[in-house]
Design a protein around this motif. Structure first.
Motif: not given
Ligand SMILES: CC(C)(COP(=O)(O)OP(=O)(O)OC[C@H]1O[C@@H](n2cnc3c(N)ncnc32)[C@H](O)[C@@H]1OP(=O)(O)O)[C@@H](O)C(=O)NCCC(=O)NCCS
Length: 187
Positions: A101-117
């Protein structure tokens, strides 16, 4: 009053990051011992546990993202499967218990999306979410889907799931919720 800032970084782990792989594996084992309530009221394990070897396998592709803060690994997400028709599945999404609940999983998923895109702009992204991860994926711009756009191979896995019969009886392809991340904006 001066605010304070907790530094956090995204790190792409390699097969040599055995200590982190052990950490991530232990979080998945802990999570697998808990349950999420299914729409029919039954408990289903939160996620499947991943062994050290499975996590190192993910690390070896360079498709895992770790969030590190104050020298500690605190969250992980990865591309766990490459499916036909250009679909990549996001999975292994887990945060160390004390850091949720501190935004860490969102940060990891977002980084993946950036890498893939950035590296694979033609690939399409999806995740199969439980009730804990669904808000996070929607928060990142994902669209809940019935999963009919996904290749049939994805649903083959479901045949081994204890909820398979009930999910199909309810007209669903899977007891998890498919979320299409292909058109989600990155932060
Ligand atoms: C699901 C899971 C990975 C979420 O991890 P997390 O690091 O807590 O996720 P986030 O913090 O990015 O987002 C979760 C919530 O925190 C909120 N949040 C994000 N940043 C926040 C902040 N700075 N302050 C307070 N809340 C915040 C998000 O909006 C979200 O809220 P919501 O669920 O009410 O919408 C974690 O609960 C977990 O490891 N569960 C066990 C494994 C699991 O179920 N994995 C999913 C398998 S499908």
């Amino acid at each position: 009053m001066e605010g304070f800032f907790i530094e956090k970084h995204i790190v792409v782990p390699t097969i040599n990051d055995v200590t982190w792989a052990q950490e991530v594996s232990s979080w998945t084992v802990e999570a697998s011992k808990n349950g999420v309530v299914m729409p029919n009221g039954e408990l289903k394990p939160t996620m499947l546990p991943k062994t050290l070897e499975q996590v190192l396998g993910l690390f070896s592709y360079g498709w895992s993202m770790i969030v590190e803060t104050e020298g500690l690994a605190v969250a992980h997400a990865a591309i766990t499967f490459e499916w036909p028709e250009g679909w990549l599945e996001i999975g292994g999404v887990v945060t160390k218990k004390e850091y949720r609940k501190l935004g860490y999983a969102s940060m990891a998923v977002n980084a993946l999306m950036v890498m893939v895109k950035h590296n694979f702009p033609d690939k399409k992204l999806f995740a199969l979410c439980n009730s804990l991860s669904l808000p996070l994926f929607i928060g990142l711009g994902g669209v809940v889907s019935e999963g009919k756009e996904l290749p049939s191979e994805v649903w083959k896995e479901c045949e081994n799931c204890s909820n398979f019969v009930r999910a199909r009886a309810a007209g669903k392809l899977c007891c998890d919720t498919p979320v299409n991340m292909t058109l989600a904006d990155m932060r």
